[in-house]
Scaffold this motif. Structure first.
Motif, PDB file in Angstrom:
ATOM      1  N   TYR A  17      43.322   3.640  20.442  1.00 53.00           N
ATOM      2  CA  TYR A  17      44.043   2.449  20.579  1.00 53.00           C
ATOM      3  C   TYR A  17      44.927   2.163  21.992  1.00 53.00           C
ATOM      4  O   TYR A  17      45.101   1.776  22.750  1.00 53.00           O
ATOM      5  CB  TYR A  17      43.536   1.879  19.814  1.00 53.00           C
ATOM      6  CG  TYR A  17      43.494   0.296  20.488  1.00 53.00           C
ATOM      7  CD1 TYR A  17      42.803  -1.063  21.522  1.00 53.00           C
ATOM      8  CD2 TYR A  17      45.206  -0.537  19.968  1.00 53.00           C
ATOM      9  CE1 TYR A  17      43.225  -2.054  21.497  1.00 53.00           C
ATOM     10  CE2 TYR A  17      45.362  -2.170  20.700  1.00 53.00           C
ATOM     11  CZ  TYR A  17      44.438  -2.912  21.156  1.00 53.00           C
ATOM     12  OH  TYR A  17      44.486  -3.875  22.582  1.00 53.00           O
ATOM     13  N   ALA A  18      45.796   2.284  21.249  1.00 53.37           N
ATOM     14  CA  ALA A  18      47.562   1.881  21.591  1.00 53.37           C
ATOM     15  C   ALA A  18      47.798   3.167  23.122  1.00 53.37           C
ATOM     16  O   ALA A  18      48.360   2.565  23.729  1.00 53.37           O
ATOM     17  CB  ALA A  18      48.568   3.229  20.252  1.00 53.37           C
ATOM     18  N   LYS A  19      47.196   4.316  22.657  1.00 55.20           N
ATOM     19  CA  LYS A  19      47.186   5.121  23.851  1.00 55.20           C
ATOM     20  C   LYS A  19      46.658   4.727  25.658  1.00 55.20           C
ATOM     21  O   LYS A  19      47.155   4.678  25.760  1.00 55.20           O
ATOM     22  CB  LYS A  19      46.319   6.913  23.354  1.00 55.20           C
ATOM     23  CG  LYS A  19      46.830   7.717  24.477  1.00 55.20           C
ATOM     24  CD  LYS A  19      46.471   9.126  24.444  1.00 55.20           C
ATOM     25  CE  LYS A  19      46.331   9.873  25.318  1.00 55.20           C
ATOM     26  NZ  LYS A  19      46.430   9.301  26.782  1.00 55.20           N
ATOM     27  N   SER A  20      45.733   3.611  24.716  1.00 52.48           N
ATOM     28  CA  SER A  20      44.334   3.754  25.970  1.00 52.48           C
ATOM     29  C   SER A  20      45.083   2.201  26.039  1.00 52.48           C
ATOM     30  O   SER A  20      44.549   1.878  28.059  1.00 52.48           O
ATOM     31  CB  SER A  20      43.173   3.347  25.485  1.00 52.48           C
ATOM     32  OG  SER A  20      43.220   1.864  24.625  1.00 52.48           O
ATOM     33  N   VAL A  21      45.745   1.559  25.377  1.00 53.49           N
ATOM     34  CA  VAL A  21      46.207   0.749  26.478  1.00 53.49           C
ATOM     35  C   VAL A  21      48.106   0.750  27.473  1.00 53.49           C
ATOM     36  O   VAL A  21      48.368   0.427  28.107  1.00 53.49           O
ATOM     37  CB  VAL A  21      47.174  -0.379  25.129  1.00 53.49           C
ATOM     38  CG1 VAL A  21      47.850  -1.741  25.792  1.00 53.49           C
ATOM     39  CG2 VAL A  21      45.776  -0.669  24.460  1.00 53.49           C
ATOM     40  N   PHE A  22      48.477   2.321  26.121  1.00 54.28           N
ATOM     41  CA  PHE A  22      49.969   2.456  27.216  1.00 54.28           C
ATOM     42  C   PHE A  22      49.015   2.833  28.666  1.00 54.28           C
ATOM     43  O   PHE A  22      49.666   2.888  29.834  1.00 54.28           O
ATOM     44  CB  PHE A  22      50.196   3.510  26.467  1.00 54.28           C
ATOM     45  CG  PHE A  22      51.601   2.966  25.861  1.00 54.28           C
ATOM     46  CD1 PHE A  22      52.737   2.698  26.519  1.00 54.28           C
ATOM     47  CD2 PHE A  22      51.286   3.169  24.463  1.00 54.28           C
ATOM     48  CE1 PHE A  22      53.519   2.292  25.468  1.00 54.28           C
ATOM     49  CE2 PHE A  22      52.602   2.723  23.514  1.00 54.28           C
ATOM     50  CZ  PHE A  22      53.842   1.395  24.148  1.00 54.28           C
TER      51      PHE A  22
END
Length: 94
Positions: free
Chosen positions: A77-82
């Protein structure tokens, strides 16, 4: 929704509690003194679709900026937002 941050020397989390129950959390671990690894995000059905995950990430991004840390987003999830948000790229470890 109030996002809180809890941290010790090695681990930490941004979280949202309601009535003593954690409804959302994003966990991280320190990787040395200048980097942190976001490893997990969990949001309850009660908060799903309300931007809770993004608010958790923003709390960690703000802390990383204040402490001059870089973030390694291993959590999908965090990677997709970044990947989508240029406004937080300054704290992403390249």
């Amino acid at each position: 929704m109030e996002v809180q941050l809890e941290q010790n020397e090695k681990k930490g989390k941004a979280f949202i509690d309601k009535d003593g129950k954690t409804l959302a959390e994003m966990t991280f671990s320190m990787a040395g003194t200048k980097q942190l690894i976001i490893d997990h995000t969990e949001v309850s059905d009660e908060l799903r679709g309300m931007g809770a995950g993004r608010q958790l990430l923003q709390k960690i991004v703000d802390m990383a900026r204040e402490e001059s840390l870089k973030i390694i987003p291993l959590c999908p999830y965090a990677k997709s937002v970044f990947d989508k948000d240029d406004s937080i790229q300054d704290v992403l470890r390249q």
